[in-house]
Design a protein around this motif. Structure first.
Motif, PDB file in Angstrom:
ATOM      1  N   GLU A   1       0.831  -1.209   0.000  1.00  0.00           N
ATOM      2  CA  GLU A   1       0.000   0.000   0.000  1.00  0.00           C
ATOM      3  C   GLU A   1       0.868   1.262   0.000  1.00  0.00           C
ATOM      4  O   GLU A   1       0.598   2.221  -0.725  1.00  0.00           O
ATOM      5  CB  GLU A   1      -0.913  -0.025   1.230  1.00  0.00           C
ATOM      6  N   ALA A   2       1.910   1.261   0.810  1.00  0.00           N
ATOM      7  CA  ALA A   2       2.783   2.438   0.903  1.00  0.00           C
ATOM      8  C   ALA A   2       3.503   2.696  -0.420  1.00  0.00           C
ATOM      9  O   ALA A   2       3.583   3.840  -0.878  1.00  0.00           O
ATOM     10  CB  ALA A   2       3.793   2.249   2.028  1.00  0.00           C
ATOM     11  N   ASN A   3       4.015   1.648  -1.031  1.00  0.00           N
ATOM     12  CA  ASN A   3       4.709   1.824  -2.308  1.00  0.00           C
ATOM     13  C   ASN A   3       3.752   2.287  -3.409  1.00  0.00           C
ATOM     14  O   ASN A   3       4.112   3.103  -4.250  1.00  0.00           O
ATOM     15  CB  ASN A   3       5.407   0.536  -2.724  1.00  0.00           C
ATOM     16  N   ALA A   4       2.558   1.778  -3.399  1.00  0.00           N
ATOM     17  CA  ALA A   4       1.565   2.200  -4.392  1.00  0.00           C
ATOM     18  C   ALA A   4       1.208   3.670  -4.212  1.00  0.00           C
ATOM     19  O   ALA A   4       1.069   4.406  -5.198  1.00  0.00           O
ATOM     20  CB  ALA A   4       0.314   1.329  -4.281  1.00  0.00           C
ATOM     21  N   ASN A   5       1.094   4.099  -2.961  1.00  0.00           N
ATOM     22  CA  ASN A   5       0.796   5.514  -2.696  1.00  0.00           C
ATOM     23  C   ASN A   5       1.945   6.413  -3.157  1.00  0.00           C
ATOM     24  O   ASN A   5       1.722   7.478  -3.721  1.00  0.00           O
ATOM     25  CB  ASN A   5       0.519   5.736  -1.216  1.00  0.00           C
ATOM     26  N   VAL A   6       3.166   5.989  -2.895  1.00  0.00           N
ATOM     27  CA  VAL A   6       4.325   6.779  -3.312  1.00  0.00           C
ATOM     28  C   VAL A   6       4.390   6.867  -4.830  1.00  0.00           C
ATOM     29  O   VAL A   6       4.666   7.934  -5.393  1.00  0.00           O
ATOM     30  CB  VAL A   6       5.631   6.190  -2.729  1.00  0.00           C
ATOM     31  N   LEU A   7       4.114   5.770  -5.511  1.00  0.00           N
ATOM     32  CA  LEU A   7       4.103   5.801  -6.974  1.00  0.00           C
ATOM     33  C   LEU A   7       3.043   6.771  -7.500  1.00  0.00           C
ATOM     34  O   LEU A   7       3.287   7.523  -8.442  1.00  0.00           O
ATOM     35  CB  LEU A   7       3.848   4.403  -7.532  1.00  0.00           C
ATOM     36  N   ALA A   8       1.869   6.748  -6.876  1.00  0.00           N
ATOM     37  CA  ALA A   8       0.804   7.660  -7.294  1.00  0.00           C
ATOM     38  C   ALA A   8       1.231   9.111  -7.080  1.00  0.00           C
ATOM     39  O   ALA A   8       1.017   9.967  -7.945  1.00  0.00           O
ATOM     40  CB  ALA A   8      -0.476   7.368  -6.526  1.00  0.00           C
ATOM     41  N   LEU A   9       1.840   9.388  -5.930  1.00  0.00           N
ATOM     42  CA  LEU A   9       2.292  10.754  -5.654  1.00  0.00           C
ATOM     43  C   LEU A   9       3.433  11.173  -6.580  1.00  0.00           C
ATOM     44  O   LEU A   9       3.633  12.355  -6.837  1.00  0.00           O
ATOM     45  CB  LEU A   9       2.722  10.880  -4.193  1.00  0.00           C
ATOM     46  N   PHE A  10       4.175  10.221  -7.077  1.00  0.00           N
ATOM     47  CA  PHE A  10       5.240  10.504  -8.034  1.00  0.00           C
ATOM     48  C   PHE A  10       4.667  10.797  -9.419  1.00  0.00           C
ATOM     49  O   PHE A  10       5.146  11.683 -10.127  1.00  0.00           O
ATOM     50  CB  PHE A  10       6.197   9.308  -8.085  1.00  0.00           C
ATOM     51  N   VAL A  11       3.643  10.062  -9.804  1.00  0.00           N
ATOM     52  CA  VAL A  11       3.091  10.176 -11.156  1.00  0.00           C
ATOM     53  C   VAL A  11       2.273  11.457 -11.339  1.00  0.00           C
ATOM     54  O   VAL A  11       2.281  12.037 -12.425  1.00  0.00           O
ATOM     55  CB  VAL A  11       2.240   8.924 -11.488  1.00  0.00           C
ATOM     56  N   VAL A  12       1.599  11.924 -10.295  1.00  0.00           N
ATOM     57  CA  VAL A  12       0.708  13.074 -10.463  1.00  0.00           C
ATOM     58  C   VAL A  12       1.443  14.321 -10.981  1.00  0.00           C
ATOM     59  O   VAL A  12       1.037  14.883 -12.002  1.00  0.00           O
ATOM     60  CB  VAL A  12      -0.089  13.363  -9.171  1.00  0.00           C
ATOM     61  N   PRO A  13       2.518  14.794 -10.355  1.00  0.00           N
ATOM     62  CA  PRO A  13       3.163  15.992 -10.914  1.00  0.00           C
ATOM     63  C   PRO A  13       3.817  15.756 -12.278  1.00  0.00           C
ATOM     64  O   PRO A  13       3.786  16.634 -13.142  1.00  0.00           O
ATOM     65  CB  PRO A  13       4.203  16.389  -9.865  1.00  0.00           C
ATOM     66  N   LEU A  14       4.374  14.557 -12.478  1.00  0.00           N
ATOM     67  CA  LEU A  14       4.948  14.267 -13.790  1.00  0.00           C
ATOM     68  C   LEU A  14       3.862  14.181 -14.858  1.00  0.00           C
ATOM     69  O   LEU A  14       4.023  14.682 -15.971  1.00  0.00           O
ATOM     70  CB  LEU A  14       5.743  12.970 -13.745  1.00  0.00           C
ATOM     71  N   GLY A  15       2.763  13.540 -14.496  1.00  0.00           N
ATOM     72  CA  GLY A  15       1.648  13.440 -15.435  1.00  0.00           C
ATOM     73  C   GLY A  15       1.062  14.799 -15.763  1.00  0.00           C
ATOM     74  O   GLY A  15       0.717  15.073 -16.925  1.00  0.00           O
ATOM     75  N   TRP A  16       0.965  15.650 -14.758  1.00  0.00           N
ATOM     76  CA  TRP A  16       0.429  16.994 -14.985  1.00  0.00           C
ATOM     77  C   TRP A  16       1.344  17.777 -15.926  1.00  0.00           C
ATOM     78  O   TRP A  16       0.890  18.443 -16.844  1.00  0.00           O
ATOM     79  CB  TRP A  16       0.254  17.717 -13.666  1.00  0.00           C
ATOM     80  N   THR A  17       2.633  17.665 -15.707  1.00  0.00           N
ATOM     81  CA  THR A  17       3.591  18.343 -16.588  1.00  0.00           C
ATOM     82  C   THR A  17       3.440  17.871 -18.022  1.00  0.00           C
ATOM     83  O   THR A  17       3.386  18.680 -18.955  1.00  0.00           O
ATOM     84  CB  THR A  17       5.023  18.087 -16.095  1.00  0.00           C
ATOM     85  N   LEU A  18       3.356  16.569 -18.209  1.00  0.00           N
ATOM     86  CA  LEU A  18       3.210  16.019 -19.555  1.00  0.00           C
ATOM     87  C   LEU A  18       1.877  16.434 -20.179  1.00  0.00           C
ATOM     88  O   LEU A  18       1.822  16.835 -21.348  1.00  0.00           O
ATOM     89  CB  LEU A  18       3.327  14.493 -19.520  1.00  0.00           C
TER      90      LEU A  18
END
Length: 192
Positions: A140-157
């Protein structure tokens, strides 16, 4: 001692790669051979830096390569001749010329599409990433960290893709594709 020598050689190789790329890009027609040589030299340098000290080695190599690029670009800027014509006073269509309509509605719509809808679409990408990570067995923790990592990168893209699109139809298609990625996580109820 041999490892340090390899790292010093890799640092020199990274700076030489920047010089080779600058030489290639300064020509009237870019040389495919010089481009390939420059990128290959940079890849070999990064590989050697990784072998020496992992991510730290690559970080140090990157600093040296960026420093070399800064010097090369500073020299090019300093020695380049002045422009033949005067620069335009109009700044990328920010403000209309005298007598042109403001198109305020279109500007506000672009802001809403890029900032608000883009952020919500980026959150949808984060939810999809979290769901996919949980699906393949991440904690669960790793999945949350991945989601928090993807959001700003995804927004930039997404912001880049939306702003580079010339039609609203394509902008909405990009947003719809991003929103669609969250459908499986919402249907499966992984948020509860």
């Amino acid at each position: 001692m041999a490892a340090e020598s390899l790292f010093v050689a890799a640092t020199g190789g990274a700076m030489a790669a920047v010089a080779v790329l600058r030489l290639s890009w300064a020509r009237p027609r870019r040389s495919a051979a010089l481009n390939a040589a420059g990128w290959l030299l940079l890849a070999l340098s990064v590989t050697a830096g990784w072998a020496y000290a992992g991510a730290w080695g690559v970080s140090i190599l990157s600093l040296w390569a960026m420093g070399a690029a800064f010097v090369a670009l500073a020299i090019a800027a300093w020695t380049s001749p002045p422009a033949r014509r005067k620069a335009s006073t109009r700044r990328a269509g920010m403000l209309p010329e005298a007598g042109e309509p403001m198109r305020l509605g279109r500007r506000i719509a672009t802001f809403v599409i890029v900032v608000l809808a883009g952020m919500i679409a980026a959150i949808a990408l984060g939810l999809a990433t979290r769901w996919l990570a949980l699906l393949v067995g991440a904690s669960e923790a790793n999945a949350n960290v991945l989601a928090l990592f993807v959001v700003p990168l995804g927004w930039t893209l997404l912001v880049f893709l939306i702003l580079m699109s010339e039609s609203r139809k394509r902008q909405f298609a990009i947003l719809a594709a991003a929103f669609a990625t969250a459908i499986p996580s919402l249907v499966s109820g992984s948020l509860s």
